[in-house]
Design an enzyme around this catalytic site. Structure first.
Site, short mmCIF file in Angstrom:
data_model
loop_
_atom_site.label_atom_id
_atom_site.label_comp_id
_atom_site.label_asym_id
_atom_site.label_seq_id
_atom_site.Cartn_x
_atom_site.Cartn_y
_atom_site.Cartn_z
N ARG A 88 0.63 -1.34 -0.10
CA ARG A 88 0.15 -0.23 -0.26
C ARG A 88 1.00 1.04 -0.01
O ARG A 88 0.31 2.14 -0.96
CB ARG A 88 -0.55 -0.07 1.36
CG ARG A 88 -1.48 -1.33 1.00
CD ARG A 88 -2.63 -0.75 3.00
NE ARG A 88 -4.27 -2.03 2.48
CZ ARG A 88 -4.02 -3.32 3.00
NH1 ARG A 88 -2.99 -3.57 3.18
NH2 ARG A 88 -4.80 -3.43 2.38
N ASP A 148 -10.86 -4.81 8.15
CA ASP A 148 -9.90 -4.99 8.66
C ASP A 148 -10.98 -6.16 9.33
O ASP A 148 -10.31 -7.07 9.88
CB ASP A 148 -8.99 -4.62 8.79
CG ASP A 148 -7.75 -3.87 8.17
OD1 ASP A 148 -7.78 -4.48 6.71
OD2 ASP A 148 -7.19 -2.88 8.74
N ARG A 151 -12.89 -9.19 8.62
CA ARG A 151 -11.67 -9.92 8.25
C ARG A 151 -11.47 -10.59 8.90
O ARG A 151 -11.41 -11.70 8.68
CB ARG A 151 -10.81 -9.29 7.32
CG ARG A 151 -10.91 -8.93 5.52
CD ARG A 151 -9.90 -7.80 4.20
NE ARG A 151 -9.86 -8.09 3.17
CZ ARG A 151 -9.87 -6.93 2.43
NH1 ARG A 151 -8.78 -6.45 3.14
NH2 ARG A 151 -10.06 -7.17 1.83
N HIS A 175 -3.87 0.45 9.11
CA HIS A 175 -4.68 -0.61 7.59
C HIS A 175 -3.45 -0.30 6.59
O HIS A 175 -3.16 -0.48 5.67
CB HIS A 175 -6.07 0.76 6.30
CG HIS A 175 -6.09 -0.28 5.73
ND1 HIS A 175 -7.04 -1.47 6.04
CD2 HIS A 175 -6.54 0.07 4.66
CE1 HIS A 175 -7.42 -1.77 4.80
NE2 HIS A 175 -6.99 -1.05 3.71
#
Length: 308
Positions: A88, A148, A151, A175
């Site tokens: 990211r 998140d 998940r 994140h």
């Protein structure tokens, strides 16, 4: 209630679809820079209205932000997607310029807007919006923690061999694959700590698989995921639109909370009509405090590459 979604790709279109199907707002506007793309996505989605039973109006526009005027909430999904093997953090150079320009256009036409940031690296992009938009801090929210946490709960239910409705848990901090902090110490199955059901090996598996959840999907799909991110955004937008006062982990500007200042990191917050109604301070273990601080240091390093 009018909602704008900038970026009509897979994530943005999923956001629009989930928001429309929940029937809590009057209009969703899709914006994209590709000629006709947002208009086509909007038309396709509107042709499902009679089939899915929603009354939300969905429109699309190619870069005309005047059509977003009066938006209560805007979602920024625009930017290049993460490619296989790309972190990211590597996205920052390109996506920072995109997010800054989008933010300026949104605020110009909707000065009271609440912005939800999805673009990666998400914590850094949320920080950029804080520094360039002029909006009060309660009107800027990064989406990461909501996704998140979903998940995390998926992996917990898998390890527990339990229905996901039995499971609760949340992820805070950054994140990113390395900065994510699943709070196993707070996770429960119908109020009972999951640590009473899972072995040390299972606990480690759940944590590690949660942290690489996005990367796993990128490897499988060849691009970033879209269903779960879209659903996560829709939950946040609904919490604002319906003033639900819902507790959602999200990336927020910290001013002393959790021992951090001048940084956006994932923490639990109450989300309602004003955006961020309050930040919830939860007690962390010594190990969790250390990992939270490490995540903050990593995000600050990425933030240092921003050019306002």
């Amino acid at each position: 209630m009018k909602v704008t979604v900038v970026g009509a790709g897979a994530v943005g279109a999923s956001c629009a679809e989930y928001i429309a199907m929940k029937n809590f707002c009057s209009e969703v506007v899709l914006v994209d820079i590709k000629e006709g793309f947002a208009e086509g996505k909007a038309m396709d989605l509107m042709q499902t209205a009679s089939l899915n039973g929603f009354g939300t109006k969905i429109t699309g526009t190619t870069g005309d932000y005047s059509k977003t005027a009066g938006s209560h909430v805007a979602v920024i999904t625009s930017g290049i997607p993460r490619k296989p093997g790309m972190t990211r953090e590597e996205l920052i150079g390109i996506n920072a310029g995109i997010v800054k320009e989008v933010t300026e256009n949104l605020v110009k036409h909707s000065p009271e807007v609440i912005i939800i940031v999805v673009s990666n690296p998400m914590d850094t992009m949320a920080y950029l919006v804080h520094k360039t938009s002029g909006l009060p801090k309660h009107k800027i929210i990064g989406m990461g923690g909501a996704l998140d946490s979903a998940r995390f709960k998926y992996r917990l239910a898998e390890a527990l061999e339990a229905p996901i409705s039995d499971v609760d848990g949340m992820v805070i901090a950054a994140h990113s694959d390395t900065g994510m902090l699943p709070l196993l110490s707070k996770a429960t199955r119908n109020g009972v700590p999951v640590t009473e059901f899972l072995s040390d090996e299972q606990q480690k598996y759940v944590i590690e698989e949660t942290k690489v959840g996005g990367a796993t999907l990128t490897k499988l799909l060849g691009t970033s995921a879209w269903y779960a991110p879209g659903a996560a955004v829709s939950v946040m937008v609904q919490a604002i639109a319906c003033d639900q006062k819902k507790m959602i982990p999200c990336s927020l500007m910290l001013e002393g909370e959790y021992g951090q200042n001048d940084i956006c990191l994932g923490v639990p917050a109450i989300i309602g009509a004003n955006g961020v109604e309050s930040i919830v301070n939860v007690t962390l273990t010594a190990e969790e405090q250390l990992k939270f601080a490490e995540a903050a240091n990593a995000v600050r390093e990425v933030n240092g590459d921003l050019k306002f």
